[in-house]
Scaffold this motif. Structure first.
Motif, PDB file in Angstrom:
ATOM      1  N   TRP A 100       0.735  -1.395   0.046  1.00  0.00           N
ATOM      2  CA  TRP A 100      -0.056  -0.118   0.070  1.00  0.00           C
ATOM      3  C   TRP A 100       0.820   1.197   0.099  1.00  0.00           C
ATOM      4  O   TRP A 100       0.454   2.333  -0.414  1.00  0.00           O
ATOM      5  CB  TRP A 100      -0.914  -0.181   1.218  1.00  0.00           C
ATOM      6  CG  TRP A 100      -0.081   0.156   2.440  1.00  0.00           C
ATOM      7  CD1 TRP A 100       0.088  -0.676   3.409  1.00  0.00           C
ATOM      8  CD2 TRP A 100      -0.170   1.415   3.281  1.00  0.00           C
ATOM      9  NE1 TRP A 100       0.581  -0.201   4.418  1.00  0.00           N
ATOM     10  CE2 TRP A 100       0.495   0.912   4.644  1.00  0.00           C
ATOM     11  CE3 TRP A 100      -0.211   2.667   2.784  1.00  0.00           C
ATOM     12  CZ2 TRP A 100       1.120   2.216   5.288  1.00  0.00           C
ATOM     13  CZ3 TRP A 100       0.200   3.758   3.684  1.00  0.00           C
ATOM     14  CH2 TRP A 100       0.856   3.482   4.957  1.00  0.00           C
ATOM     15  N   GLN A 101       1.914   1.272   0.587  1.00  0.00           N
ATOM     16  CA  GLN A 101       2.911   2.498   0.697  1.00  0.00           C
ATOM     17  C   GLN A 101       3.441   2.652  -0.709  1.00  0.00           C
ATOM     18  O   GLN A 101       3.521   4.086  -1.047  1.00  0.00           O
ATOM     19  CB  GLN A 101       3.910   2.183   1.471  1.00  0.00           C
ATOM     20  CG  GLN A 101       3.692   2.126   2.783  1.00  0.00           C
ATOM     21  CD  GLN A 101       3.865   0.698   3.378  1.00  0.00           C
ATOM     22  OE1 GLN A 101       3.534  -0.197   2.580  1.00  0.00           O
ATOM     23  NE2 GLN A 101       4.419   0.349   4.580  1.00  0.00           N
ATOM     24  N   THR A 102       3.635   1.729  -1.547  1.00  0.00           N
ATOM     25  CA  THR A 102       4.087   1.815  -2.984  1.00  0.00           C
ATOM     26  C   THR A 102       2.746   2.598  -3.693  1.00  0.00           C
ATOM     27  O   THR A 102       3.179   3.496  -4.597  1.00  0.00           O
ATOM     28  CB  THR A 102       4.587   0.561  -3.575  1.00  0.00           C
ATOM     29  OG1 THR A 102       5.737   0.270  -2.619  1.00  0.00           O
ATOM     30  CG2 THR A 102       5.009   0.745  -4.802  1.00  0.00           C
ATOM     31  N   VAL A 103       1.682   1.957  -3.598  1.00  0.00           N
ATOM     32  CA  VAL A 103       0.601   2.504  -4.331  1.00  0.00           C
ATOM     33  C   VAL A 103       0.416   3.870  -3.930  1.00  0.00           C
ATOM     34  O   VAL A 103       0.217   4.898  -4.748  1.00  0.00           O
ATOM     35  CB  VAL A 103      -0.577   1.735  -3.767  1.00  0.00           C
ATOM     36  CG1 VAL A 103      -1.767   2.295  -4.748  1.00  0.00           C
ATOM     37  CG2 VAL A 103      -0.321   0.311  -4.426  1.00  0.00           C
ATOM     38  N   VAL A 104       0.477   4.419  -2.582  1.00  0.00           N
ATOM     39  CA  VAL A 104       0.508   5.699  -2.099  1.00  0.00           C
ATOM     40  C   VAL A 104       1.347   6.657  -2.782  1.00  0.00           C
ATOM     41  O   VAL A 104       1.063   7.802  -3.370  1.00  0.00           O
ATOM     42  CB  VAL A 104       0.590   5.621  -0.710  1.00  0.00           C
ATOM     43  CG1 VAL A 104       0.460   7.404  -0.259  1.00  0.00           C
ATOM     44  CG2 VAL A 104      -0.904   5.029  -0.042  1.00  0.00           C
ATOM     45  N   TRP A 105       2.514   6.199  -2.911  1.00  0.00           N
ATOM     46  CA  TRP A 105       3.603   6.813  -3.614  1.00  0.00           C
ATOM     47  C   TRP A 105       3.346   7.248  -5.093  1.00  0.00           C
ATOM     48  O   TRP A 105       3.482   8.312  -5.573  1.00  0.00           O
ATOM     49  CB  TRP A 105       5.122   6.345  -3.402  1.00  0.00           C
ATOM     50  CG  TRP A 105       5.487   6.449  -2.064  1.00  0.00           C
ATOM     51  CD1 TRP A 105       6.012   5.360  -1.070  1.00  0.00           C
ATOM     52  CD2 TRP A 105       5.922   7.666  -1.316  1.00  0.00           C
ATOM     53  NE1 TRP A 105       6.423   6.000   0.234  1.00  0.00           N
ATOM     54  CE2 TRP A 105       6.468   7.291  -0.047  1.00  0.00           C
ATOM     55  CE3 TRP A 105       5.796   9.091  -1.567  1.00  0.00           C
ATOM     56  CZ2 TRP A 105       6.677   8.081   0.988  1.00  0.00           C
ATOM     57  CZ3 TRP A 105       6.043   9.878  -0.427  1.00  0.00           C
ATOM     58  CH2 TRP A 105       6.535   9.502   0.884  1.00  0.00           C
ATOM     59  N   SER A 106       2.756   6.079  -5.719  1.00  0.00           N
ATOM     60  CA  SER A 106       2.381   5.981  -7.090  1.00  0.00           C
ATOM     61  C   SER A 106       1.437   7.283  -7.259  1.00  0.00           C
ATOM     62  O   SER A 106       1.416   7.815  -8.439  1.00  0.00           O
ATOM     63  CB  SER A 106       1.989   4.789  -7.685  1.00  0.00           C
ATOM     64  OG  SER A 106       2.963   3.794  -7.415  1.00  0.00           O
ATOM     65  N   ILE A 107       0.361   7.024  -6.295  1.00  0.00           N
ATOM     66  CA  ILE A 107      -0.721   8.092  -6.662  1.00  0.00           C
ATOM     67  C   ILE A 107      -0.165   9.655  -6.420  1.00  0.00           C
ATOM     68  O   ILE A 107      -0.617  10.338  -7.304  1.00  0.00           O
ATOM     69  CB  ILE A 107      -1.708   7.957  -5.452  1.00  0.00           C
ATOM     70  CG1 ILE A 107      -2.388   6.373  -5.659  1.00  0.00           C
ATOM     71  CG2 ILE A 107      -2.793   9.013  -5.366  1.00  0.00           C
ATOM     72  CD1 ILE A 107      -3.470   6.230  -4.577  1.00  0.00           C
ATOM     73  N   LEU A 108       0.712   9.925  -5.539  1.00  0.00           N
ATOM     74  CA  LEU A 108       1.500  11.092  -5.460  1.00  0.00           C
ATOM     75  C   LEU A 108       2.195  11.485  -6.727  1.00  0.00           C
ATOM     76  O   LEU A 108       1.754  12.636  -7.314  1.00  0.00           O
ATOM     77  CB  LEU A 108       2.533  11.093  -4.120  1.00  0.00           C
ATOM     78  CG  LEU A 108       3.159  12.423  -4.149  1.00  0.00           C
ATOM     79  CD1 LEU A 108       2.420  13.604  -3.800  1.00  0.00           C
ATOM     80  CD2 LEU A 108       4.055  12.220  -3.074  1.00  0.00           C
TER      81      LEU A 108
END
Length: 213
Positions: free
Chosen positions: A183-191
């Motif tokens: 989920w952290q990687t997805v959050v950074w991707s969304i950013l």
């Protein structure tokens, strides 16, 4: 006098609404180079973005298949709509731009290696570099993805806003990423995707630079 109004030194167009072959060539090449560098930053920390590039990243991370090859193949189904709806010039330059990015993303790894990159910096620089690359391509009436073409087609056919189609597709890509990435990687991707779209929203206006005519 008429010729001098159309071209300067035979290479550069004095008409802001037109580009010469040289101008288009350098625009496509530099846009592809900067975009490929943006993809490198994202890939280096395992991030993804929206559109067809996001799909290519998902398959790349899942099956370890070449991102450059996947990016080229994922866009192929959209070219029919592009030629039909947006014309030969836009479709041809878009095909060239995607082909260049696909090749450069594979080649640049031989010339560039970053030992450490924080996900925040990868998202920031990846989003900004993609924004700069796309801006260069937009100014020469080209693009890097087929989802926008599909969105325009659906808008014309069914009256659904193209922006909503693009948003729905990108949301689906990011939601699917939770099946492959933490989920952290997805959050950074969304950013990174937000940075990219904010950059384009601020710096690209259709009344200044026309993508398709």
């Amino acid at each position: 006098m008429v010729l001098s109004q159309k071209k300067t030194l035979g290479f550069y167009s004095a008409d802001p609404s037109q580009h010469t072959l040289l101008e288009d060539s350098q625009g496509l090449l530099t846009g592809a180079l900067v975009s490929a560098l943006g993809f490198y930053f994202l890939n280096r920390v395992g991030l993804l973005t929206g559109g067809t590039a996001g799909v290519a990243f998902l398959v790349h991370y899942t099956f370890n298949i070449s991102f450059g090859l996947l990016f080229f193949l994922v866009n192929l189904p959209f070219y029919y709509l592009s030629f039909k709806r947006l014309g030969f010039a836009f479709s041809g330059k878009t095909f060239i731009a995607i082909g260049l990015v696909s090749v450069i993303t594979e080649v640049e790894k031989r010339f560039l290696l970053i030992d450490y990159l924080h996900p925040f910096w990868g998202a920031l620089m990846g989003g900004l570099l993609l924004g700069y690359g796309l801006l260069a391509l937009y100014r020469h009436r080209a693009s890097l993805g087929g989802v926008g073409i599909l969105a325009i087609y659906i808008q014309e056919r069914f009256g659904i806003q193209a922006g909503l189609i693009q948003l729905a597709f990108d949301t689906g890509v990011m939601a699917s990423a939770f099946l492959v990435l933490d989920w952290q990687t997805v959050v950074w991707s969304i950013l990174g995707a937000v940075i990219l779209n904010l950059f384009l929203a601020i710096n690209h206006r259709s009344d200044r630079y026309i993508v398709v005519r």
